[in-house]
Design an enzyme around this catalytic site. Structure first.
Site, short mmCIF file in Angstrom:
data_model
loop_
_atom_site.label_atom_id
_atom_site.label_comp_id
_atom_site.label_asym_id
_atom_site.label_seq_id
_atom_site.Cartn_x
_atom_site.Cartn_y
_atom_site.Cartn_z
N CYS A 138 19.16 9.61 13.69
CA CYS A 138 20.15 8.91 14.41
C CYS A 138 21.20 8.11 13.65
CB CYS A 138 19.53 8.09 15.40
SG CYS A 138 20.78 7.37 16.67
N CYS A 141 22.54 5.14 15.35
CA CYS A 141 21.92 3.85 15.47
C CYS A 141 21.88 3.44 14.09
CB CYS A 141 20.43 4.36 15.74
SG CYS A 141 20.08 5.56 16.94
N ASP A 142 21.72 4.19 12.90
CA ASP A 142 21.62 3.71 11.69
C ASP A 142 22.60 3.65 10.41
OD1 ASP A 142 19.12 2.80 12.62
OD2 ASP A 142 18.41 5.08 11.94
#
Ligand code: NDP
Length: 314
Positions: A138, A141-142
């Site tokens: 992701c 997300c990261d």
């Protein structure tokens, strides 16, 4: 009936666009639905940025915002949303049984399955070892953690294209590892990727090993045509190679494809078990869009309502 057993008319398992849409329709039809969100409330849209192709949002909308709106709409009509996981079912019938993670037993006259799908992994030992230490599924997300560093994305579909484009705004260089000599992504996404100066597509290339002990230090890759090996200098490794349906708990109960996608009957959401209906990505390996998931969620609620009426439950 024992105190910890609850009887419901309509149990919805899963909380993406399919589950929430089923809940809106079921609640408005007075089926008093109980919806278990699963481990990732909101499903895959929670790890998406802009959704630009959902009709009704001319300016686009953020995935998490959209799922929040879906949930609120379902709750407005009385859906009981519970933030827990269903871990086991028994569809011997006539009443369908389900168990939550904490051991609560729910008996349902009808069940709508909308458990969605999850990201697939390559299956490399180094990938497992370095998950959350530079290996991710992701970018939204990261990606932030890799600002200013080179990263790699594996895959050639729309997800990979989206991840690469997102990362190209944070990172000086994005290496895209594509196992064939073409992308599977839609034309518009292909164009965006190929026009982005800091995305380098490595055609016919597969990852052999993610290098590094405590963090990602590079990718050992191979060109599957020439067999030449190379080391790609990436500090983040994003896997975007498709999805697996979250249907393991229905194994042995519901008919499914060898890949795990649930099989529905004709133009309906009916499964092989009376009173159990399937919607969203759990049964769709072709379209897999938020809008098609929402559509099948609606269908499942209508099918459940018809079924409960025929059975005299409502
Ligand atoms: P896809 O199945 O479409 O693509 C998977 C990609 O990963 C393919 O390029 C595939 O290669 C590659 N791949 C699969 N397994 C491996 C492996 N073991 N090693 C290396 N590469 C591998 O999945 P997506 O998640 O990209 O998309 C799923 C669906 O969701 C699609 O219908 C897509 O259009 C849609 N989507 C739409 C978006 C949007 O409209 N904004 C955003 C994201 C997804 P190969 O081509 O060789 O099989």
């Amino acid at each position: 009936m024992a105190e910890d057993i609850e009887r419901v008319k309509c149990l919805i398992i899963g909380s993406g666009p399919a589950g929430y849409t089923a809940a809106v329709y079921a609640a408005r039809a007075n089926l008093q639905p109980v919806l278990y969100t699963g481990r990732e409330p909101g499903g895959q849209l929670m790890i998406t940025t802009d959704v630009e192709n959902y009709p009704g949002y001319p300016e686009g909308i953020m995935g998490p915002q959209m799922m929040d709106d879906f949930r609120k709409q379902a709750e407005r009509f009385g859906t009981d949303v519970r933030y827990e996981m269903i871990t086991k079912v028994d569809f011997t019938g006539p009443v369908h049984k389900a168990w939550t993670e904490s051991g609560k037993e729910v008996h349902a006259d009808s069940v709508i399955v909308s458990t969605g799908a999850s990201a697939k992994w390559l299956g490399l030992e180094s990938e497992k070892r370095l998950t959350n230490k530079g290996v991710s599924a992701c970018a939204v997300c990261d990606g932030f953690f890799f600002r200013g560093q080179e990263v790699a994305v594996v895959g050639g579909g729309d997800t990979a294209a989206e991840e690469a484009l997102y990362l190209s705004k944070l990172c000086p260089k994005v290496h895209m590892l594509v196992r064939r000599d073409e992308l599977r992504a839609s034309k518009i996404m292909q164009e965006r990727v190929l026009k982005t100066a800091n995305i380098e597509v490595h055609w016919n290339t597969e990852a052999l090993e993610i290098l590094g002990g405590q963090e990602v230090e590079g990718i050992r890759a191979v060109n599957n045509q020439t067999k030449a090996e190379s080391t790609i200098p990436a500090r983040g490794f994003f896997v975007a190679i498709g999805h697996k349906p979250n249907t393991d708990i229905f194994n042995g109960w519901l008919d499914m494809e060898p890949s795990g996608y649930l099989i529905t009957r004709g133009k309906t959401t009916r499964t092989n078990i009376e009173g159990v209906f399937a919607s969203g990505d759990a049964q769709d390996n072709i379209y897999r869009q938020a809008v098609t998931a929402a559509g099948t969620g609606c269908m499942a609620a209508l099918d459940a309502e018809r079924y409960l009426t025929e059975k005299g439950v409502i």
